[in-house]
Design a protein around this motif. Structure first.
Motif, PDB file in Angstrom:
ATOM      1  N   PRO A 237      -5.266   0.595  -0.575  1.00  0.00           N
ATOM      2  CA  PRO A 237      -5.276  -0.875  -0.682  1.00  0.00           C
ATOM      3  C   PRO A 237      -4.042  -1.445  -1.357  1.00  0.00           C
ATOM      4  O   PRO A 237      -3.820  -2.654  -1.296  1.00  0.00           O
ATOM      5  CB  PRO A 237      -6.536  -1.155  -1.518  1.00  0.00           C
ATOM      6  N   SER A 238      -3.230  -0.604  -2.013  1.00  0.00           N
ATOM      7  CA  SER A 238      -2.036  -1.116  -2.702  1.00  0.00           C
ATOM      8  C   SER A 238      -0.846  -1.297  -1.769  1.00  0.00           C
ATOM      9  O   SER A 238       0.216  -1.731  -2.222  1.00  0.00           O
ATOM     10  CB  SER A 238      -1.650  -0.159  -3.837  1.00  0.00           C
ATOM     11  N   LEU A 239      -0.992  -0.959  -0.502  1.00  0.00           N
ATOM     12  CA  LEU A 239       0.117  -1.163   0.438  1.00  0.00           C
ATOM     13  C   LEU A 239       0.509  -2.630   0.475  1.00  0.00           C
ATOM     14  O   LEU A 239      -0.348  -3.513   0.477  1.00  0.00           O
ATOM     15  CB  LEU A 239      -0.280  -0.710   1.847  1.00  0.00           C
ATOM     16  N   THR A 240       1.804  -2.895   0.526  1.00  0.00           N
ATOM     17  CA  THR A 240       2.272  -4.283   0.602  1.00  0.00           C
ATOM     18  C   THR A 240       1.921  -4.880   1.964  1.00  0.00           C
ATOM     19  O   THR A 240       1.642  -4.163   2.930  1.00  0.00           O
ATOM     20  CB  THR A 240       3.789  -4.353   0.423  1.00  0.00           C
ATOM     21  N   ARG A 241       1.960  -6.186   2.008  1.00  0.00           N
ATOM     22  CA  ARG A 241       1.690  -6.891   3.272  1.00  0.00           C
ATOM     23  C   ARG A 241       2.677  -6.447   4.348  1.00  0.00           C
ATOM     24  O   ARG A 241       2.307  -6.262   5.510  1.00  0.00           O
ATOM     25  CB  ARG A 241       1.802  -8.395   3.036  1.00  0.00           C
ATOM     26  N   GLU A 242       3.954  -6.250   3.944  1.00  0.00           N
ATOM     27  CA  GLU A 242       4.969  -5.836   4.911  1.00  0.00           C
ATOM     28  C   GLU A 242       4.640  -4.466   5.508  1.00  0.00           C
ATOM     29  O   GLU A 242       4.837  -4.234   6.701  1.00  0.00           O
ATOM     30  CB  GLU A 242       6.353  -5.792   4.247  1.00  0.00           C
ATOM     31  N   MET A 243       4.120  -3.563   4.665  1.00  0.00           N
ATOM     32  CA  MET A 243       3.802  -2.229   5.165  1.00  0.00           C
ATOM     33  C   MET A 243       2.581  -2.246   6.077  1.00  0.00           C
ATOM     34  O   MET A 243       2.507  -1.496   7.054  1.00  0.00           O
ATOM     35  CB  MET A 243       3.583  -1.267   4.002  1.00  0.00           C
ATOM     36  N   ARG A 244       1.602  -3.082   5.750  1.00  0.00           N
ATOM     37  CA  ARG A 244       0.447  -3.208   6.643  1.00  0.00           C
ATOM     38  C   ARG A 244       0.895  -3.743   8.003  1.00  0.00           C
ATOM     39  O   ARG A 244       0.473  -3.251   9.059  1.00  0.00           O
ATOM     40  CB  ARG A 244      -0.595  -4.136   6.031  1.00  0.00           C
ATOM     41  N   LYS A 245       1.747  -4.747   7.970  1.00  0.00           N
ATOM     42  CA  LYS A 245       2.260  -5.311   9.223  1.00  0.00           C
ATOM     43  C   LYS A 245       3.075  -4.273   9.981  1.00  0.00           C
ATOM     44  O   LYS A 245       3.011  -4.188  11.215  1.00  0.00           O
ATOM     45  CB  LYS A 245       3.118  -6.541   8.930  1.00  0.00           C
ATOM     46  N   HIS A 246       3.837  -3.474   9.244  1.00  0.00           N
ATOM     47  CA  HIS A 246       4.650  -2.450   9.902  1.00  0.00           C
ATOM     48  C   HIS A 246       3.771  -1.418  10.600  1.00  0.00           C
ATOM     49  O   HIS A 246       4.027  -1.042  11.754  1.00  0.00           O
ATOM     50  CB  HIS A 246       5.556  -1.757   8.879  1.00  0.00           C
ATOM     51  N   LEU A 247       2.738  -0.940   9.910  1.00  0.00           N
ATOM     52  CA  LEU A 247       1.856   0.052  10.524  1.00  0.00           C
ATOM     53  C   LEU A 247       1.101  -0.535  11.711  1.00  0.00           C
ATOM     54  O   LEU A 247       0.838   0.154  12.704  1.00  0.00           O
ATOM     55  CB  LEU A 247       0.878   0.602   9.484  1.00  0.00           C
ATOM     56  N   GLU A 248       0.743  -1.806  11.616  1.00  0.00           N
ATOM     57  CA  GLU A 248       0.106  -2.457  12.763  1.00  0.00           C
ATOM     58  C   GLU A 248       1.080  -2.521  13.942  1.00  0.00           C
ATOM     59  O   GLU A 248       0.693  -2.304  15.099  1.00  0.00           O
ATOM     60  CB  GLU A 248      -0.357  -3.863  12.386  1.00  0.00           C
ATOM     61  N   HIS A 249       2.343  -2.795  13.647  1.00  0.00           N
ATOM     62  CA  HIS A 249       3.354  -2.827  14.709  1.00  0.00           C
ATOM     63  C   HIS A 249       3.523  -1.440  15.333  1.00  0.00           C
ATOM     64  O   HIS A 249       3.690  -1.316  16.554  1.00  0.00           O
ATOM     65  CB  HIS A 249       4.687  -3.318  14.140  1.00  0.00           C
ATOM     66  N   CYS A 250       3.478  -0.389  14.496  1.00  0.00           N
ATOM     67  CA  CYS A 250       3.536   0.986  15.027  1.00  0.00           C
ATOM     68  C   CYS A 250       2.370   1.235  15.970  1.00  0.00           C
ATOM     69  O   CYS A 250       2.539   1.834  17.044  1.00  0.00           O
ATOM     70  CB  CYS A 250       3.504   1.992  13.882  1.00  0.00           C
ATOM     71  N   GLU A 251       1.185   0.794  15.562  1.00  0.00           N
ATOM     72  CA  GLU A 251      -0.005   0.961  16.399  1.00  0.00           C
ATOM     73  C   GLU A 251       0.168   0.231  17.725  1.00  0.00           C
ATOM     74  O   GLU A 251      -0.182   0.755  18.791  1.00  0.00           O
ATOM     75  CB  GLU A 251      -1.238   0.433  15.659  1.00  0.00           C
ATOM     76  N   HIS A 252       0.732  -0.964  17.684  1.00  0.00           N
ATOM     77  CA  HIS A 252       0.969  -1.720  18.914  1.00  0.00           C
ATOM     78  C   HIS A 252       1.961  -1.000  19.826  1.00  0.00           C
ATOM     79  O   HIS A 252       1.774  -0.964  21.050  1.00  0.00           O
ATOM     80  CB  HIS A 252       1.486  -3.117  18.579  1.00  0.00           C
ATOM     81  N   GLN A 253       3.032  -0.462  19.240  1.00  0.00           N
ATOM     82  CA  GLN A 253       4.004   0.288  20.041  1.00  0.00           C
ATOM     83  C   GLN A 253       3.349   1.467  20.756  1.00  0.00           C
ATOM     84  O   GLN A 253       3.660   1.759  21.913  1.00  0.00           O
ATOM     85  CB  GLN A 253       5.137   0.805  19.150  1.00  0.00           C
ATOM     86  N   ILE A 254       2.449   2.126  20.040  1.00  0.00           N
ATOM     87  CA  ILE A 254       1.748   3.276  20.636  1.00  0.00           C
ATOM     88  C   ILE A 254       0.858   2.813  21.778  1.00  0.00           C
ATOM     89  O   ILE A 254       0.858   3.408  22.865  1.00  0.00           O
ATOM     90  CB  ILE A 254       0.924   4.008  19.555  1.00  0.00           C
ATOM     91  N   MET A 255       0.099   1.747  21.560  1.00  0.00           N
ATOM     92  CA  MET A 255      -0.838   1.282  22.585  1.00  0.00           C
ATOM     93  C   MET A 255      -0.124   0.706  23.796  1.00  0.00           C
ATOM     94  O   MET A 255      -0.622   0.806  24.924  1.00  0.00           O
ATOM     95  CB  MET A 255      -1.784   0.245  21.981  1.00  0.00           C
ATOM     96  N   GLU A 256       1.038   0.096  23.591  1.00  0.00           N
ATOM     97  CA  GLU A 256       1.698  -0.568  24.715  1.00  0.00           C
ATOM     98  C   GLU A 256       2.561   0.379  25.552  1.00  0.00           C
ATOM     99  O   GLU A 256       2.799   0.113  26.724  1.00  0.00           O
ATOM    100  CB  GLU A 256       2.551  -1.732  24.200  1.00  0.00           C
ATOM    101  N   SER A 257       3.026   1.485  24.968  1.00  0.00           N
ATOM    102  CA  SER A 257       3.869   2.369  25.777  1.00  0.00           C
ATOM    103  C   SER A 257       3.868   3.824  25.325  1.00  0.00           C
ATOM    104  O   SER A 257       3.761   4.724  26.162  1.00  0.00           O
ATOM    105  CB  SER A 257       5.322   1.856  25.789  1.00  0.00           C
ATOM    106  N   LEU A 258       3.989   4.103  24.014  1.00  0.00           N
ATOM    107  CA  LEU A 258       4.214   5.476  23.557  1.00  0.00           C
ATOM    108  C   LEU A 258       3.074   6.418  23.925  1.00  0.00           C
ATOM    109  O   LEU A 258       3.300   7.581  24.269  1.00  0.00           O
ATOM    110  CB  LEU A 258       4.439   5.497  22.039  1.00  0.00           C
ATOM    111  N   ALA A 259       1.824   5.931  23.847  1.00  0.00           N
ATOM    112  CA  ALA A 259       0.671   6.790  24.172  1.00  0.00           C
ATOM    113  C   ALA A 259       0.572   7.055  25.665  1.00  0.00           C
ATOM    114  O   ALA A 259      -0.165   7.958  26.085  1.00  0.00           O
ATOM    115  CB  ALA A 259      -0.621   6.147  23.671  1.00  0.00           C
TER     116      ALA A 259
END
Length: 874
Positions: A484-506
């Motif tokens: 829970p101590s992750l910064t807002r920027e890091m949460r957004k970054h990991l969400e962006h990673c997840e989006h990259q995976i779902m949209e093409s990498l996977a």
């Protein structure tokens, strides 16, 4: 300087642009258009015989204006190739970093040097010449030792090394405090500030840092920079640069002519931006809009005579340093080895995983160092090791948090199956290291809408750990919940990673996703349904853990929704493989959840683009979505080595075509380019067949339409296909609330997130440049009479902040986010709303009622398993 072949092809491109639709801008700016055409063709033909700055000077344009004009010129997708896009992206990133660093450098030198030093200082050492000498030395060092020139943090650490070196060689009379005293102390202690000729350069410079580190300590403290990291950069990269460049004269000061000559050679070789021009504030390097000068203002106060409170946004360097400091503070209490609690979990396993975990961590340490040095420069291996070790700390910390949650969820302590799963550990470790890399790799762009990726950005980490994107995706949501101590920027970054995976990498060839879909089809009797449409309008439950996704590819209908057992079964009867033949196993949990998330992402993308283009035809959206969803579900092979947005744009064009709505691909692409986080390669380079790529229009005609022609034509018939339900859109579990939110329907009180710069040297998350009065706004539908009530609220919030500070300073562990808002009235805790003092006002009663309601809401959310989402709303 332009070759004849470039000139001829550039002229043909110029003529085609001038004759094209919407060429008004080109005809008005003939000189600029001609320059852009030369730039495009020279890159495509690999015949660049001029530097980028020379081109800008000839066109009389700034960097930012050129980039914007190039975007306008590319009206038809064939004007600018992906090769040119890549070159422009590299130039943008380099410019952003240089711009941010120069302004930081200029301000820092202003804090170090006197503008008008005493007369005893010769004119040769004036502040202007010093500035020039420092900056060009830094540019040369950056170009020589850094392969990744867009890394803001490493570049800034290198800049501090340059400053430290020069300050020690400066006469104290030039310096402001505390640098003057530090340099004087070095002189008194007999340091080789003016070294003898007989000493080697390396021994002289090494001796300077060894004998006294006061100046580098001051610089690091002032800029919230890690001292050990900067000293490491100094020894492993900066000193070798000084020795190899041969720029140190007998007096210890670099010779300006030697530096200028070497940088000129480097600049002409790279053929890009002449960063020396920052010293002259050259117009070619000035941004169109200086983001740093845009001021955020609080609303006017009641008293017009009071000064407006102005809050300066954070600079890119300050923001990067703050994020790093926050990460380091979180990990200060973590260890490089498994904690006693983790060891206990390991010992409880049927097969103890400790040795394999330690061996894996050590093995990846060597691999990561090697890959990091290959990407950044051979002298930076130790820096890579430091970052990896931070990732290991986070890895153990998150693993422990995950196991505690699983123990509470399942009431078991034997996690042998999970803890002996190699893919789970590799994914978790990679995710932890990615968080560290992303924290250090913050880009220098001020804009959130234009995401610029560095060479070390995701998915670089997947290659380092030899990990499939689909496997990495499985750990992301649980990772965020466990930390829970992750910064807002890091949460957004990991969400962006997840989006990259779902949209093409996977969806890349070799991904485990296609095997899962194939297995699902076989179990379902070849029905081609990875995820039924009936599940689209059901809420997406964010209660799946990493254990569910890694250990339960097939889930029995008899099993509880809480997930599979994490321990190795003690009896044969407990093994999930022994399911009676009459029972039909359900789908893979990981596949089902993945498809639900893909549908959600796909619909959000479609809805955004639809509002841009077809808001006047609302009846078309469900048709487009049905075709889009049908393709993802039944023709998923079209996604192999392609991008989700390519299928989306083709679905939109196909429905408009069959419904006789005039919408050209050119218009779709133009609108798509304006969306956030899009890449021009998505529509310029689409896989047609094996190793053959072309534009999205060619893909539609040769592949998409051929595959779905029958289905598309059904939408024009009297019996169109059954419409797919719109996915239920929940609030993202990864994001904080951005807008003011009403706390309770019965109270006219709103909470707005804190938007202020932080300076971590002042204490954990201590806002700077803000007062309690400017920190929040209160809107109440009744008159207060006096200001005493406001003062009480201020006092309450200040008390709460003081407690948070004390817990950060005294406790070894990082402070946990507050689970609820609490208003302490007259020293009494009224969280339950049951006590009211006789002299309480109506407002105070409302506060107590609101807090009571809030507490009940929190308890309910906790019971529902949405603890993380609740904490993010604060």
């Amino acid at each position: 300087k332009v070759s004849e072949s470039v000139r001829e092809k550039a002229w043909k491109k110029y003529e085609s642009l001038s004759a094209a639709d919407g060429a008004l801008a080109c005809n008005k700016k003939k000189k600029e258009t001609w320059g852009v055409c030369i730039f495009i063709v020279a890159i495509d033909l690999d015949e660049v015989t001029f530097t980028f700055t020379e081109l800008l000077k000839s066109m009389n344009m700034s960097v930012c204006t050129f980039f914007q004009f190039l975007k306008e010129v590319d009206v038809n997708m064939d004007t600018v190739s992906t090769k040119v896009d890549s070159t422009v992206s590299r130039l943008k990133k380099k410019y952003d970093v240089l711009f941010a660093l120069y302004h930081k450098f200029e301000r820092t030198c202003g804090l170090i040097y006197l503008e008008q030093p005493s007369s005893e200082i010769s004119a040769e050492l004036s502040s202007v010449l010093v500035l020039k000498n420092y900056w060009i030395t830094f540019l040369l060092a950056k170009g020589k030792v850094l392969q990744v020139e867009d890394d803001l943090v490493i570049s800034f650490q290198l800049l501090l090394c340059v400053l430290d070196y020069f300050i020690k060689l400066s006469p104290p009379a030039m310096l402001k405090e505390p640098y003057k005293s530090s340099v004087s102390a070095v002189t008194v202690n007999g340091s080789a500030r003016t070294p003898r000729r007989g000493q080697s350069r390396s021994s002289r410079t090494a001796k300077q840092l060894d004998t006294d580190t006061r100046i580098i300590e001051i610089l690091c403290k002032e800029h919230d920079c890690n001292l050990d990291e900067v000293k490491n950069v100094y020894f492993t990269s900066f000193i070798p640069f000084l020795n190899s460049a041969g720029i140190v004269a007998s007096s210890g000061l670099p010779e300006v002519e030697v530096i200028l000559k070497q940088y000129d050679e480097l600049y002409l070789k790279n053929k890009d931006i002449d960063a020396r021009l920052f010293l002259n504030h050259d117009e070619t390097l000035q941004p169109a809009v200086i983001a740093c000068s845009q001021l955020e203002r609080t609303p006017l106060k009641n008293n017009p005579d009071e000064e407006i409170n102005i809050i300066l946004p954070q600079t890119p360097v300050r923001a990067a340093m703050n994020n790093i400091q926050q990460l380091i503070m979180i990990l200060n209490s973590a260890t490089d080895k498994p904690s006693d609690t983790l060891i206990m979990y390991f010992n409880n396993c049927t097969v103890n995983p400790k040795d394999s975990i330690l061996k894996r961590v050590e093995s990846f340490d060597h691999i990561f160092q090697k890959k990091f040095a290959e990407a950044v420069g051979q002298g930076w291996a130790e820096i890579g090791s430091q970052r990896y070790k931070l990732g290991v700390r986070l890895y153990y910390r998150v693993m422990e948090s995950m196991l505690k949650s699983e123990e509470e969820r399942l009431s078991v302590q034997n996690f042998s199956k999970l803890l002996n799963d190699n893919t789970f550990h590799t994914s978790l470790l990679a995710c932890a290291v990615e968080v560290v890399m992303a924290t250090y790799g913050r880009n220098a762009s001020q804009s959130d809408t234009t995401r610029t990726e560095t060479d070390l950005a995701f998915p670089w980490i997947l290659n380092v750990f030899d990990l499939k994107a689909f496997d990495f995706y499985k750990v992301i949501e649980s990772f965020i919940r466990a930390e829970p101590s992750l910064t807002r920027e890091m949460r957004k970054h990991l969400e962006h990673c997840e989006h990259q995976i779902m949209e093409s990498l996977a969806w890349q060839s070799g991904s485990p996703l296609f095997d899962l879909i194939k297995q699902s089809k076989e179990r379902e009797g070849q029905t081609d349904q990875p995820e039924p449409t009936s599940s689209l309008n059901t809420p997406l439950q964010h209660n799946h853990t990493a254990a569910d996704l890694y250990l339960s590819p097939v889930k029995s209908p008899k099993k509880k929704a809480s997930g599979p057992p994490l321990s190795a079964p003690s009896t044969p009867d407990a093994q999930p493989a022994l399911i009676p033949q009459t029972q039909k196993p359900q789908k893979s949990t990981s596949l089902s959840l993945f498809y639900k998330k893909v549908y959600l992402l796909a619909y959000r993308r479609l809805h955004t683009l639809f509002l841009h283009l077809l808001s006047e035809h609302p009846d078309l959206e469900p048709l487009i979505w049905t075709l889009f969803q049908h393709t993802l579900q039944n023709e998923y092979e079209l996604m192999r080595d392609r991008h989700l947005d390519q299928i989306m744009m083709c679905s939109m064009y196909g429905i408009c075509k069959v419904k006789n709505v005039d919408l050209r691909f050119k218009i779709i692409v133009s609108a798509y380019k304006e969306l956030c986080n899009t890449n021009q390669e998505t529509f310029k380079r689409v896989l047609i067949r094996e190793e053959q790529y072309d534009s999205i229009i060619v893909f539609y005609n040769l592949v998409f339409m051929q595959k779905l022609k029958t289905n598309i034509l059904q939408y024009a018939s009297s019996r169109p296909p059954t419409l797919s339900p719109i996915p239920h859109i929940p609030r993202s579990p990864y994001q904080f609330s951005n807008s003011p939110r009403r706390v309770s329907a019965g109270n006219n009180i709103y909470i707005s997130p804190l938007k202020s710069p932080y300076k971590f040297s002042d204490g954990f998350q201590s806002p700077t440049k803000m007062t309690p009065r400017s920190r929040f706004l209160v809107s109440i539908g009744e008159s207060f009479g006096t200001s005493e009530k406001f003062q009480k609220i201020n006092q309450m919030l200040c008390n709460s902040e003081s407690q948070l500070k004390r817990s950060a300073e005294v406790g070894a562990a990082a402070p946990k986010p507050l689970k609820r808002l609490r208003f302490d009235i007259e020293g009494q805790d009224e969280a339950d709303g049951s006590k009211h003092l006789p002299q309480e006002s109506k407002f105070q009663q409302k506060l107590a009622e609101m807090t009571s309601t809030r507490t009940r809401m929190q308890k309910q959310k906790l019971n529902d398993g949405n603890d993380t989402s609740a904490s993010e709303e604060k």
